[in-house]
Design a protein around this motif. Structure first.
Motif, PDB file in Angstrom:
ATOM      1  N   GLY A   1       0.780  -1.223   0.000  1.00 40.81           N
ATOM      2  CA  GLY A   1       0.000   0.000   0.000  1.00 40.81           C
ATOM      3  C   GLY A   1       0.812   1.273   0.000  1.00 40.81           C
ATOM      4  O   GLY A   1       0.266   2.349  -0.260  1.00 40.81           O
ATOM      5  N   TYR A   2       2.108   1.177   0.281  1.00 38.04           N
ATOM      6  CA  TYR A   2       2.937   2.376   0.320  1.00 38.04           C
ATOM      7  C   TYR A   2       3.916   2.432  -0.855  1.00 38.04           C
ATOM      8  O   TYR A   2       4.087   3.468  -1.492  1.00 38.04           O
ATOM      9  CB  TYR A   2       3.700   2.417   1.651  1.00 38.04           C
ATOM     10  CG  TYR A   2       2.781   2.511   2.840  1.00 38.04           C
ATOM     11  CD1 TYR A   2       2.222   3.731   3.232  1.00 38.04           C
ATOM     12  CD2 TYR A   2       2.444   1.373   3.568  1.00 38.04           C
ATOM     13  CE1 TYR A   2       1.369   3.813   4.316  1.00 38.04           C
ATOM     14  CE2 TYR A   2       1.593   1.446   4.663  1.00 38.04           C
ATOM     15  CZ  TYR A   2       1.060   2.662   5.029  1.00 38.04           C
ATOM     16  OH  TYR A   2       0.209   2.742   6.094  1.00 38.04           O
TER      17      TYR A   2
ATOM     18  N   LEU B   1      -2.343  -3.563   0.287  1.00 35.64           N
ATOM     19  CA  LEU B   1      -2.212  -3.967   1.686  1.00 35.64           C
ATOM     20  C   LEU B   1      -1.395  -2.928   2.450  1.00 35.64           C
ATOM     21  O   LEU B   1      -0.336  -2.489   1.986  1.00 35.64           O
ATOM     22  CB  LEU B   1      -1.530  -5.332   1.785  1.00 35.64           C
ATOM     23  CG  LEU B   1      -2.373  -6.569   1.490  1.00 35.64           C
ATOM     24  CD1 LEU B   1      -1.549  -7.819   1.760  1.00 35.64           C
ATOM     25  CD2 LEU B   1      -3.650  -6.595   2.306  1.00 35.64           C
ATOM     26  N   LYS B   2      -1.889  -2.561   3.626  1.00 40.73           N
ATOM     27  CA  LYS B   2      -1.188  -1.586   4.448  1.00 40.73           C
ATOM     28  C   LYS B   2      -0.835  -2.193   5.806  1.00 40.73           C
ATOM     29  O   LYS B   2      -1.526  -3.077   6.298  1.00 40.73           O
ATOM     30  CB  LYS B   2      -2.060  -0.345   4.644  1.00 40.73           C
ATOM     31  CG  LYS B   2      -2.327   0.401   3.340  1.00 40.73           C
ATOM     32  CD  LYS B   2      -3.142   1.670   3.570  1.00 40.73           C
ATOM     33  CE  LYS B   2      -3.385   2.411   2.267  1.00 40.73           C
ATOM     34  NZ  LYS B   2      -4.158   3.656   2.480  1.00 40.73           N
TER      35      LYS B   2
ATOM     36  N   PHE C   1       0.727  -7.202   7.710  1.00 40.34           N
ATOM     37  CA  PHE C   1      -0.190  -6.301   7.015  1.00 40.34           C
ATOM     38  C   PHE C   1      -1.608  -6.490   7.555  1.00 40.34           C
ATOM     39  O   PHE C   1      -1.954  -7.538   8.094  1.00 40.34           O
ATOM     40  CB  PHE C   1      -0.184  -6.579   5.503  1.00 40.34           C
ATOM     41  CG  PHE C   1       1.104  -6.203   4.821  1.00 40.34           C
ATOM     42  CD1 PHE C   1       1.231  -4.986   4.175  1.00 40.34           C
ATOM     43  CD2 PHE C   1       2.181  -7.075   4.828  1.00 40.34           C
ATOM     44  CE1 PHE C   1       2.417  -4.642   3.540  1.00 40.34           C
ATOM     45  CE2 PHE C   1       3.365  -6.744   4.186  1.00 40.34           C
ATOM     46  CZ  PHE C   1       3.485  -5.524   3.544  1.00 40.34           C
ATOM     47  N   LYS C   2      -2.433  -5.468   7.396  1.00 35.37           N
ATOM     48  CA  LYS C   2      -3.818  -5.547   7.819  1.00 35.37           C
ATOM     49  C   LYS C   2      -4.617  -6.424   6.859  1.00 35.37           C
ATOM     50  O   LYS C   2      -4.437  -6.364   5.654  1.00 35.37           O
ATOM     51  CB  LYS C   2      -4.434  -4.147   7.873  1.00 35.37           C
ATOM     52  CG  LYS C   2      -3.808  -3.238   8.934  1.00 35.37           C
ATOM     53  CD  LYS C   2      -4.451  -1.859   8.916  1.00 35.37           C
ATOM     54  CE  LYS C   2      -3.813  -0.944   9.964  1.00 35.37           C
ATOM     55  NZ  LYS C   2      -4.412   0.436   9.924  1.00 35.37           N
ATOM     56  N   GLN C   3      -5.513  -7.219   7.440  1.00 31.21           N
ATOM     57  CA  GLN C   3      -6.342  -8.105   6.632  1.00 31.21           C
ATOM     58  C   GLN C   3      -7.366  -7.300   5.827  1.00 31.21           C
ATOM     59  O   GLN C   3      -7.853  -6.269   6.267  1.00 31.21           O
ATOM     60  CB  GLN C   3      -7.072  -9.093   7.542  1.00 31.21           C
ATOM     61  CG  GLN C   3      -7.902 -10.125   6.797  1.00 31.21           C
ATOM     62  CD  GLN C   3      -8.730 -10.993   7.722  1.00 31.21           C
ATOM     63  OE1 GLN C   3      -9.818 -10.592   8.157  1.00 31.21           O
ATOM     64  NE2 GLN C   3      -8.201 -12.159   8.066  1.00 31.21           N
ATOM     65  N   ILE C   4      -7.661  -7.809   4.631  1.00 27.90           N
ATOM     66  CA  ILE C   4      -8.714  -7.219   3.794  1.00 27.90           C
ATOM     67  C   ILE C   4      -9.774  -8.278   3.552  1.00 27.90           C
ATOM     68  O   ILE C   4      -9.469  -9.422   3.218  1.00 27.90           O
ATOM     69  CB  ILE C   4      -8.155  -6.736   2.437  1.00 27.90           C
ATOM     70  CG1 ILE C   4      -7.234  -5.527   2.639  1.00 27.90           C
ATOM     71  CG2 ILE C   4      -9.287  -6.372   1.475  1.00 27.90           C
ATOM     72  CD1 ILE C   4      -6.621  -5.009   1.352  1.00 27.90           C
ATOM     73  N   SER C   5     -11.047  -7.905   3.708  1.00 27.17           N
ATOM     74  CA  SER C   5     -12.171  -8.780   3.391  1.00 27.17           C
ATOM     75  C   SER C   5     -13.158  -8.016   2.531  1.00 27.17           C
ATOM     76  O   SER C   5     -13.414  -6.824   2.779  1.00 27.17           O
ATOM     77  CB  SER C   5     -12.867  -9.274   4.666  1.00 27.17           C
ATOM     78  OG  SER C   5     -12.026 -10.141   5.390  1.00 27.17           O
TER      79      SER C   5
END
Length: 546
Positions: free
Chosen positions: A469-470, A544-545, A519-523
């Motif tokens: 994400g960065y 992803l961040k 990384f933080k989960q994405i749903s």
């Protein structure tokens, strides 16, 4: 077969020679009064067993001048013409042999039966092979061959009287040539067709002097033109794949990012005798193939591989010890990007004492198509289908006529929507030795047991790239999971080195979850559509961040 015993074996999916040993030992009645003729018989046999059938015929014909009614000489001349595919001449001499002495060379009935089979005269084929089986003093091996050819003739008769509702069309000169074109491999979206050919058009066109005397094989590719609804003219795959030895494609991954290659180069210790390599695409060009390594590779011959849609299982065929016959199909699970578990033979339900080769795992991840030359075929190699159900593989079934023919079929590849397939075959009417054909399946559900379509049995595509994400670069080894409305997991994969993921699955509502340590989960809820007209492809990218 151990690799150090092999000079060359063609991929065809694991092709075997047509030649069969014509006799074990000539009967004592074969006495030539002329010493020169007796010596020539020895020379002719040496030429015949070495594959020099033209030379053998010339020498046998010299003996025939003094022995015009010798059934053994007449049989050998017919047998040599048969192996040169000169069936009219072969039939002439085989009939002469039987007329001269019907009991001296009963093998003539087998070869004659095979000729009638090739002519689609199945009743005569059955009659001749049955005549051999009724003869006295035939050996066990020849009787086993006769049993095989008899069953294949009976299969051909039955299948050709009950054809499937499909259309088979030659792909024409844009793809095929007068040479050997085989092993069609299709990406899941149908945009690329990769295949093997030994046409001498490339910069590395060299004759295999120590092998079959034909040009070495190369890998070609063609892109689909949506305007013309045909593939563009095929050309060599760009990059560093083709060499001056045998290079043959056995499959392309569903996402089109990697191809599995059979290489055989007597000058290269890593591919000498036949082994599996992998090439990946980078900026439109295919990278130098790398050996697949152990435990897939062994000291025995390995001829090709294909990967499951989720990238977790690899199927390959091998002649290693412990198999059921010549070439068997094995499965191995991937532990990580570079490691595999222990290869497992698919067992006697699938593998036989004959050859199994030319595999394709359908986009549904459970239907395996493969070629075999056993008693279930119509003659030579046919395509069969087995399905992984309830933890085991079902008994393979012949996919039927006219997908199969009395010729030699190579591997079959299927589009994601199951509306069409491609197959290689040396059936009559082609442009060359073996051609690639398109099979229209719109009126035949090849993935269903009864061939009848209750509803769309095709699949759709979900693909995309997971990026940092960065920094914005693709993240490898990201876990991507799909669950259905009840929360049950239906598919999972990990992203490749470029952060790309790829699924083929039925249309519907899914929950997509993305995980990577740190990384933080994405749903996200996903709606994947399906169409009766074309393969639906949905592309979803994620950042992803931390």
């Amino acid at each position: 077969m151990k690799k150090y015993l092999i000079i060359f074996l063609a991929l065809s999916l694991a092709s075997t020679a047509q030649t069969t040993e014509p006799e074990k030992k000539d009967k004592k009645t074969n006495v030539f009064t002329d010493a020169g003729d007796a010596a020539k018989i020895v020379i002719a046999k040496q030429k015949m067993y070495a594959g020099d059938f033209v030379g053998a015929i010339n020498t046998y014909r010299e003996v025939e001048k003094n022995n015009p009614k010798n059934a053994t000489v007449l049989y050998y001349i017919g047998f040599c013409h048969f192996n040169l595919k000169q069936n009219d001449k072969a039939k002439e001499y085989l009939l002469k042999s039987i007329e001269a002495n019907a009991t001296e060379k009963p093998e003539a009935h087998i070869t004659l039966g095979r000729i009638y089979h090739a002519e689609s005269n199945f009743d005569k084929a059955i009659e001749e092979i049955s005549a051999f089986k009724s003869a006295a003093n035939t050996d066990k091996e020849s009787n086993e061959d006769a049993d095989l050819y008899l069953k294949q003739a009976q299969n051909a008769k039955a299948m050709t009287t009950a054809p499937l509702n499909v259309t088979v069309e030659n792909l024409g000169t844009g793809i095929n040539s007068k040479y050997n074109d085989k092993n069609p491999c299709l990406t899941a979206d149908g945009s690329k067709l990769v295949f093997t050919t030994n046409r001498p058009e490339g910069t590395n066109a060299v004759v295999d002097i120590e092998g079959d005397g034909k040009y070495f094989e190369d890998i070609y590719i063609a892109g689909y033109d949506s305007a013309t609804k045909n593939f563009a003219k095929a050309a060599e795959v760009p990059g560093s794949v083709n060499t001056k030895a045998h290079d043959a494609v056995s499959s392309i991954s569903p996402d089109g990012k990697q191809i599995f290659i059979y290489k055989n180069d007597i000058k290269d210790k890593e591919s000498r005798g036949g082994d599996i390599f992998i090439s990946k695409i980078n900026n439109g060009k295919w990278k130098t193939p790398e050996p697949i390594g152990k435990p897939v590779a062994s000291s025995y011959w390995e001829g090709g591989a294909c990967i499951s849609p989720d990238g977790k299982k690899l199927f390959f065929f091998s002649e290693r010890d412990g198999g059921m016959g010549r070439s068997d199909i094995y499965m191995v699970e991937k532990i990580n990007k570079k490691e595999y578990g222990k290869p497992v033979n698919l067992g006697p339900t699938v593998n036989t004492s004959y050859d199994e080769a030319g595999m394709f795992l359908a986009p549904d991840g459970k239907t395996l198509f493969f070629c075999s030359d056993g008693p279930g075929s119509m003659g030579s190699y046919d395509v069969f289908k087995t399905v992984f159900e309830n933890g085991k593989w079902t008994a393979p079934v012949n996919v039927g006529y006219p997908i199969n023919s009395i010729g030699k079929e190579g591997q079959l590849t299927l589009s994601a929507d199951a509306k069409y397939a491609y197959i290689s075959s040396d059936r009559a009417g082609g442009l060359g030795e073996s051609d690639i054909y398109k099979i229209d399946l719109k009126d035949y559900a090849i993935l269903e047991k009864d061939g009848k379509k209750i509803k769309s049995n095709g699949l759709s595509i979900l693909k995309g790239t997971v990026r940092d994400g960065y920094e914005g670069y693709g993240l490898p080894d990201v876990e991507v999971v799909l669950a259905d409305a009840s929360g049950a997991q239906v598919a999972s994969t990990t992203t490749n080195e470029n952060g790309e993921y790829f699924f083929t699955l039925k249309g519907g509502n899914y929950k997509l979850t993305i995980n990577k340590k740190g990384f933080k989960q994405i749903s996200e809820e996903i709606v994947l559509k399906i169409s009766d007209k074309e393969t639906v492809s949905l592309e979803k990218g994620y950042l992803l961040k931390k």
